[in-house]
Design an enzyme around this catalytic site. Structure first.
Site, PDB file in Angstrom:
ATOM      1  N   SER A  24      27.028 -10.633  11.606  1.00 10.73           N
ATOM      2  CA  SER A  24      28.078 -11.657  11.552  1.00 10.73           C
ATOM      3  C   SER A  24      29.485 -11.106  11.714  1.00 10.73           C
ATOM      4  O   SER A  24      30.295 -11.672  12.448  1.00 10.73           O
ATOM      5  CB  SER A  24      27.975 -12.447  10.243  1.00 10.73           C
ATOM      6  OG  SER A  24      26.729 -13.091  10.156  1.00 10.73           O
ATOM      7  N   THR A  68      23.551 -14.811   3.296  1.00 12.40           N
ATOM      8  CA  THR A  68      22.293 -14.202   3.722  1.00 12.40           C
ATOM      9  C   THR A  68      21.503 -13.702   2.521  1.00 12.40           C
ATOM     10  O   THR A  68      21.860 -13.975   1.368  1.00 12.40           O
ATOM     11  CB  THR A  68      22.561 -13.065   4.746  1.00 12.40           C
ATOM     12  OG1 THR A  68      21.335 -12.654   5.315  1.00 12.40           O
ATOM     13  CG2 THR A  68      23.278 -11.883   4.107  1.00 12.40           C
ATOM     14  N   LYS A  72      20.529 -17.273  -0.409  1.00 11.27           N
ATOM     15  CA  LYS A  72      20.532 -18.573   0.262  1.00 11.27           C
ATOM     16  C   LYS A  72      20.101 -19.717  -0.654  1.00 11.27           C
ATOM     17  O   LYS A  72      20.504 -20.864  -0.449  1.00 11.27           O
ATOM     18  CB  LYS A  72      19.646 -18.534   1.507  1.00 11.27           C
ATOM     19  CG  LYS A  72      20.185 -17.642   2.617  1.00 11.27           C
ATOM     20  CD  LYS A  72      19.329 -17.711   3.865  1.00 11.27           C
ATOM     21  CE  LYS A  72      19.884 -16.809   4.956  1.00 11.27           C
ATOM     22  NZ  LYS A  72      19.140 -16.952   6.229  1.00 11.27           N
ATOM     23  N   GLY A 135      14.696 -18.029   1.294  1.00  6.44           N
ATOM     24  CA  GLY A 135      15.511 -19.092   1.874  1.00  6.44           C
ATOM     25  C   GLY A 135      15.333 -19.258   3.367  1.00  6.44           C
ATOM     26  O   GLY A 135      15.287 -20.373   3.885  1.00  6.44           O
ATOM     27  N   TYR A 213      16.588  -8.625  13.526  1.00 13.18           N
ATOM     28  CA  TYR A 213      17.191  -8.395  14.846  1.00 13.18           C
ATOM     29  C   TYR A 213      17.681  -6.960  15.031  1.00 13.18           C
ATOM     30  O   TYR A 213      18.098  -6.586  16.127  1.00 13.18           O
ATOM     31  CB  TYR A 213      18.375  -9.350  15.066  1.00 13.18           C
ATOM     32  CG  TYR A 213      19.461  -9.185  14.023  1.00 13.18           C
ATOM     33  CD1 TYR A 213      20.527  -8.320  14.235  1.00 13.18           C
ATOM     34  CD2 TYR A 213      19.405  -9.870  12.821  1.00 13.18           C
ATOM     35  CE1 TYR A 213      21.507  -8.146  13.274  1.00 13.18           C
ATOM     36  CE2 TYR A 213      20.381  -9.706  11.852  1.00 13.18           C
ATOM     37  CZ  TYR A 213      21.424  -8.845  12.088  1.00 13.18           C
ATOM     38  OH  TYR A 213      22.378  -8.671  11.121  1.00 13.18           O
TER      39      TYR A 213
END
Length: 251
Positions: A24, A68, A72, A135, A213
């Site tokens: 982010s 995150t 969550k 979450g 990722y």
């Protein structure tokens, strides 16, 4: 088309634990630079406990947050309002903060996952295994329900309505054509980790979707691809959910 943004100092950020690796900060910092928003900044707020968010919310010029792992779900109790969708999901990953300091939680993971998965779907993809119960897994379940795909949670513990990893076999893979990793297993730097599955039962009829990722190809993906599965990591989902968060912050 970009939004008409009021150009004044604003601070955004990510709330989580052990988030130095996070996507982010880099993504939004680059976005702000591209839009010429020199007074905008994005910070990581690495919290040992979610109660510390009270201090984060005192940050001057704070306008929005992403949330995150592992907060969550627990963050919801610390917000003034939670959107109906986020309430139904049971998890928040985006917070909008007004000039008066009021907070409202949203879930953009549902949107992000649905958008990322849809291009991969074929008529024979109608059942999914969701690995993990946090979450993110709740958002994935909500999205799958919207897509009309039946799902079952997989947990390390045998809980009602779930199956444990030890019970997964060839028949399971015959019945479930999509496997979604919602656990952090395989995330950098622990790149050799992966969920304990019998990977030899993956086929070219399966989708192996990893919300991780970093690295771009996880051990989960490598092992599934070895047997022909279509694989995808969580990067595109992150981009979709981030852009959805951006639109929420700028409403």
């Amino acid at each position: 088309m970009e939004l008409d943004i009021e150009h004044q100092k604003k601070v955004f950020g990510l709330v989580g634990r052990n988030i130095s690796y996070s996507f982010s900060k880099g993504y939004f910092t680059e976005k702000f630079q591209g839009l010429g928003l020199d007074d905008y900044s994005y910070e990581n707020f690495d919290l040992a406990d979610i109660s510390e968010i009270a201090n984060v919310l005192q940050t001057p010029h704070l306008a929005g947050l992403n949330v995150t792992i592992p907060y969550k779900e627990t963050v919801m109790a610390h917000l003034d309002k939670v959107s109906l969708k986020a309430q139904k999901v049971g998890a928040v990953n985006t917070i909008r903060i007004t000039k008066k300091g009021n907070t409202k939680g949203f879930n953009t993971d549902v949107y992000g996952f649905k958008k990322a998965l849809e291009p991969l779907l074929q008529p024979h993809h109608f059942r999914a295994l969701i690995l993990g119960t946090g979450g993110a897994s709740k958002a994935v379940a909500f999205a799958l329900n919207k897509l009309g795909i039946f799902y079952t949670f997989v947990s390390r513990e045998d809980k009602p309505g779930m199956i444990d990893y030890d019970r997964i076999n060839a028949t399971t893979f015959d019945n479930y054509q999509i496997v979604v990793n919602c656990t952090p297993l395989g995330t950098h730097p622990n790149i050799s980790d992966c969920p304990p599955l019998p990977y030899e039962y993956f086929t070219d009829k399966h989708i192996a979707f990893d919300l991780v990722y970093n690295p771009s190809e996880t051990e989960f993906m490598k092992r599934a691809a070895k047997y022909g599965a279509v694989t995808k990591n969580g990067y595109e989902m992150l981009v979709f959910q981030a852009e959805k968060a951006w639109s929420i912050w700028n409403k």
